[in-house]
Enzyme design. Structure first.
Site, PDB file in Angstrom:
ATOM      1  CG  HIS A  67      30.987  31.483  42.781  1.00  0.00           C
ATOM      2  ND1 HIS A  67      31.450  30.297  42.262  1.00  0.00           N
ATOM      3  CD2 HIS A  67      32.088  32.206  43.127  1.00  0.00           C
ATOM      4  CE1 HIS A  67      32.780  30.315  42.280  1.00  0.00           C
ATOM      5  NE2 HIS A  67      33.190  31.453  42.804  1.00  0.00           N
TER       6      HIS A  67
ATOM      7  CB  SER B 140      36.090  29.865  43.627  1.00  0.00           C
ATOM      8  OG  SER B 140      35.725  30.517  42.459  1.00  0.00           O
TER       9      SER B 140
HETATM   10  C1  GCU Z   1      36.594  34.260  38.745  1.00  0.00           C
HETATM   11  C2  GCU Z   1      37.237  33.270  37.814  1.00  0.00           C
HETATM   12  C3  GCU Z   1      36.930  31.836  38.216  1.00  0.00           C
HETATM   13  C4  GCU Z   1      37.248  31.626  39.677  1.00  0.00           C
HETATM   14  C5  GCU Z   1      36.563  32.673  40.519  1.00  0.00           C
HETATM   15  C6  GCU Z   1      36.912  32.625  42.007  1.00  0.00           C
HETATM   16  O1  GCU Z   1      35.212  34.224  38.583  1.00  0.00           O
HETATM   17  O2  GCU Z   1      36.791  33.548  36.508  1.00  0.00           O
HETATM   18  O3  GCU Z   1      37.681  30.934  37.438  1.00  0.00           O
HETATM   19  O4  GCU Z   1      36.905  30.329  40.073  1.00  0.00           O
HETATM   20  O5  GCU Z   1      36.933  33.950  40.067  1.00  0.00           O
HETATM   21  O6  GCU Z   1      37.963  32.144  42.388  1.00  0.00           O
HETATM   22  O7  GCU Z   1      36.110  33.153  42.791  1.00  0.00           O
END
Ligand code: GCU
Length: 413
Positions: A392, A251
């Site tokens: 995710h 992420s």
């Molecule tokens: C949020 C953000 C993303 C990121 C994510 C994370 O969802 O919008 O860009 O990748 O956090 O780091 O879990």
């Protein structure tokens, strides 16, 4: 940036492929002056530096040179960790060479039975090194953390309860059994993940009186810089093969692993898990998270110049396929999750695909996938990609692929 009122009016995220705007990507193999790049030499001498500079000034921000006088201190060693299969160490890195300044702590697991220096995976984590392991004698991180009841964070501090809370994302025993080491670092040791005007973390060492200029480092750049500092330590550790370090991140930390791989060619392999907008996903697709949303929600991640491209993605002199191209010819792996549409799986796939010409020019096997593969069907050559079922996250399935990919490139199997 938009006023709060204008921000509230922002369009809903698009998840409909038919609504993806038409766009033309900048060609990684055509220079700013319009010249076609057709040799490795031209790539290395002209085009690669040009693209790197564009990402530095327009997207992530330039970082200062790493200090030459960093202090490394081994604070604990356990030779029979994980029931005897691992050597575990904790190492503090003092960025300024002085104990008073900011420091980051490395948690290192190495296979106990290794007879020579081992290849390692190195990655940042979200809530402290003690959250990645079930071993209860690892130091609890005392720095500021983002709020998370689920992870055992109270008043922005980790508690006893937070131990092991992220261990599902770090299958340490599997990694050790496969012959690799693991190096873990809490991202907030380098720079806390909030918009504080750059007054803390390593930013304070260099930007104590003012906020960085529009082309200077945001938090993602600081994190990547910290990973390079950690690699400086690994080069001094005789149990580790510093020429075989795979940098991995999930992420926001997957955006960071790509940027670390782009800026520091010593990283031999780069893995980005569900990195999305500002990571592997193409900005011009405006699918799921957009520049508008990310820059307003996380104003400290990128450099201020990146704000110029909010709702004007076509004006960007780069797109994220060119970030992948900066890693060439080194192996790179991008992964997506089917239920993580926010991160735009197709945009992540396309970045790998559109970076392939650079990998081919540099004489590698490239990618070899024309179309997006089916779920749970990894593609692995010099460039790797998969989209797996689920949300995710980082799962055992993801790690199986990363270990197979590392075997191919580090062990020749
Ligand atoms: C949020 C953000 C993303 C990121 C994510 C994370 O969802 O919008 O860009 O990748 O956090 O780091 O879990």
């Amino acid at each position: 940036l938009l006023t709060p009122a204008a921000h509230a009016q922002r369009p809903k995220p698009n998840y409909d492929e038919s609504q993806v705007p038409e766009f033309k990507l900048p060609d990684p193999l055509v220079t700013q002056a319009g010249k076609k790049v057709d040799s490795a030499e031209e790539w290395n001498k002209v085009r690669r530096p040009e693209i790197l500079e564009l990402f530095e000034t327009e997207v992530y921000g330039k970082s200062p040179a790493r200090p030459e006088n960093m202090l490394f201190e081994v604070t604990s060693v356990k030779n029979d960790a994980l029931g005897g299969k691992a050597i575990r160490k904790e190492v503090s890195v003092y960025f300024s060479g002085k104990k008073a300044g900011p420091r980051m702590d490395l948690l290192i697991y190495l296979p106990a039975k290794a007879t020579k220096p081992v290849p390692v995976f190195m990655g940042l984590n979200f809530y402290g090194n003690h959250t990645i392991t079930d071993e209860t004698d690892v130091q609890i991180n005392g720095n500021w953390m983002r709020a998370s009841k689920e992870k055992g964070i109270v008043d922005h501090k980790a508690t006893e309860d937070s131990r092991g809370k992220s261990s599902s994302r770090w299958p340490i025993e599997t990694i050790i059994d496969r012959g690799y080491g693991l190096v873990a670092i809490y991202c907030g040791d380098i720079d806390p993940d909030y918009d504080d005007g750059f007054k803390n973390g390593v930013h304070a060492l260099f930007n104590s009186k003012q906020k960085p200029a529009p082309d200077e480092w945001g938090t993602i750049s600081a994190w990547a810089w910290g990973l390079s500092c950690a690699l400086d330590y690994l080069e001094t550790d005789k149990q580790i093969d510093a020429s075989k370090v795979a940098v991995i991140g999930h992420s926001r930390l997957g955006k960071t692993s790509l940027w670390a791989g782009a800026t520091d060619p010593r990283f031999a392999l780069v893995i980005s898990n569900d990195s999305g907008c500002g990571g592997a996903a193409l900005s011009r697709r405006r699918f799921g998270e957009t520049l508008h949303v990310i820059n307003n929600a996380f104003p400290h991640w990128f450099c201020d110049n990146f704000n110029k491209y909010i709702d004007k993605e076509n004006d960007l002199p780069v797109d994220q396929h060119m970030l992948i191209s900066l890693i060439a010819p080194r192996p790179v792996y991008v992964a997506s999750a089917e239920d993580d549409q926010w991160a735009d799986p197709k945009g992540e796939f396309l970045s790998v695909k559109y970076a392939e010409p650079v990998y081919k020019l540099l004489g590698t096997t490239g990618f070899g996938a024309e179309d997006m593969p089916g779920v749970n069907k990894p593609v692995q050559k010099q460039m790797g990609y998969h989209i797996r079922t689920g949300k995710h996250d980082v799962t055992d399935f993801d790690w199986q692929q990363y270990l197979n990919f590392a075997d191919q490139h580090f062990q020749g199997s």
